[in-house]
Design a protein around this motif. Sequence first.
Motif, PDB file in Angstrom:
ATOM      1  N   THR A  73       0.821  -1.208   0.000  1.00 28.87           N
ATOM      2  CA  THR A  73       0.000   0.000   0.000  1.00 28.87           C
ATOM      3  C   THR A  73       0.858   1.263   0.000  1.00 28.87           C
ATOM      4  O   THR A  73       0.546   2.244  -0.695  1.00 28.87           O
ATOM      5  CB  THR A  73      -0.929   0.015   1.225  1.00 28.87           C
ATOM      6  OG1 THR A  73      -1.726  -1.184   1.227  1.00 28.87           O
ATOM      7  CG2 THR A  73      -1.839   1.222   1.208  1.00 28.87           C
ATOM      8  N   HIS A 407      -7.384  -1.170  -2.475  1.00 23.06           N
ATOM      9  CA  HIS A 407      -7.239  -0.511  -1.178  1.00 23.06           C
ATOM     10  C   HIS A 407      -8.036  -1.231  -0.093  1.00 23.06           C
ATOM     11  O   HIS A 407      -7.532  -1.456   1.010  1.00 23.06           O
ATOM     12  CB  HIS A 407      -7.686   0.943  -1.280  1.00 23.06           C
ATOM     13  CG  HIS A 407      -7.604   1.692   0.006  1.00 23.06           C
ATOM     14  ND1 HIS A 407      -6.408   2.126   0.532  1.00 23.06           N
ATOM     15  CD2 HIS A 407      -8.573   2.043   0.903  1.00 23.06           C
ATOM     16  CE1 HIS A 407      -6.637   2.736   1.682  1.00 23.06           C
ATOM     17  NE2 HIS A 407      -7.936   2.701   1.933  1.00 23.06           N
ATOM     18  N   ALA A 410      -6.351  -4.503   0.842  1.00 25.08           N
ATOM     19  CA  ALA A 410      -5.123  -4.267   1.607  1.00 25.08           C
ATOM     20  C   ALA A 410      -5.437  -3.873   3.042  1.00 25.08           C
ATOM     21  O   ALA A 410      -4.770  -4.321   3.992  1.00 25.08           O
ATOM     22  CB  ALA A 410      -4.291  -3.188   0.921  1.00 25.08           C
TER      23      ALA A 410
END
Length: 527
Positions: A73, A407, A410
């Motif tokens: 990330t 996103h 993660a």
Amino acid sequence: MVDLLAGRPVLLLFAVLAVGTAVGAVRLRRVSLGPAAVLFTALAFSAADERLALPEVLGTFGLAVFAYAVGVTAGPSFFASLRTGLRPVSMVVAVLVGLGLVAWGIGRLLGLTPGHVAGLYAGALNNTPALAAAILRLDGSPDPTVAYSMSYVGGVVLLLAAATWALRSGDRHPTADDRSRPSPVRNATILVERDNALAVSELSWTPHGRVLFSRYQGEDGTTRIVQGDTVLRPGDQVLAIGPERALQHLTKQLGRRSGESMEAERTDLDYRRIVLSQRHFYGRTVADLDLFARFGARATRVRRADQDLLATDDFVLQAGDRVRVAAPREQMGLVAAYLGDSEHGTSDINPLGLALGLTAGLALGSVPMPVPGLGTLELGQAAGPLVVGLVLGRTGRTGRVVWTLPHQAAETLTQIGLLVFLAYAGGRAGSAFVEALGDPLGLQLVVAGLVVSGLHAAALLLLGRAWLRQAGPRLAGVVAGSQTQPAILAQAQERTGHDPRVALGYAMVYPVAMVVKILVAQVLTLV
């Protein structure tokens, strides 16, 4: 009940997670323990009965997944910070290394074991991977966890206070610098009054940032998608997208703001957010989509992690991105099918890339590195996956293998990995923690932790103001990132209404702070 839990590790894991997350959600004066409550819950379980401890393999699994997801990330922002944020990054590195020396000195003064010193450093700075690295270096010794538990809460409280102080001084401080504040992406319909004879590709660059053009309306009243070689003439109207100051600069250059809103006119051209879920586009750029040649369409924004970003040609796409597209109405369905438009893509963990990345990270973490005067060090099961994750997150993809994660996926992996490791770490030190509470050692560790945390807060605030000349919101983000503490970030964002400078300061220093703490904690176990 104890016999039942002791014989079923998976049941024990979820019992600890259930109780710990419930406790962590309790807020006192806007402050909560958050994930750290799982650690204290595991300590309580194992203190009640030493059999209530989780197997090491679960802790290793959780730690590796957590570190790798953080790395993937943060990869792009990490390498960008090395180019654009060298001063804040170098300040944080210097402060964290200096605090390692302070912790070592306190340990020598009080006669603490290397495990206690490493745990004190990790706890005062609220860094679980550093604790994990110390535990692994010392073959599962409970000393790091005991010291971590004693010093953790003081670290949270003092650094929360430091971030609050930074925000209160805010932009009123004479050294505050507001130039670092990134502007939200806006729309502007501009009426062209000047004949610049410049193509829009030449108008896209302003002193205040990039601008994209979506559509324009000529004198004949027809609305068209803008191309790079489109030349705007007096009387045309154009829809531009970019930061507010860039749009103001462009408006002065072209003419004035129109009283009409081209975005509201959807008769011929429409716009829509489309979820990118076609795998072969992951890690590709916006230019690779070739939307105009295929559909006469143009991507203008990409929404990622609750933030709108300009869809410039060189913007690298990730799974789950929401691409805002302007296109002829009859083509919009085809564009959606072309990009995928499936919500499944927002939660796809990309099993092949995840497995290969973790394999490489754990392999790197096991490689011994000779350090003169200290013997050999290993990056370990935290720093190894973290470093590989940073590199692969920046790379995006290699051939057909995609390394990035959506996103949402993660974030989920990060939370699960961290919680599993905390449940493991607390379960290995329950009895030692209880003994420390009734021993002068416990008070020594609490006070020592407050000293380390206090020096951390003071150094960041003084250097951030006097040397970096940071505005309050960005300095609060740097404080949260240097402490690697999400609770501080959450508080700063809440108090500022999610000022983007907070997130920018956090993202700039967080990855570097994570790596430095892990390495320093390992060094402290050797001295």
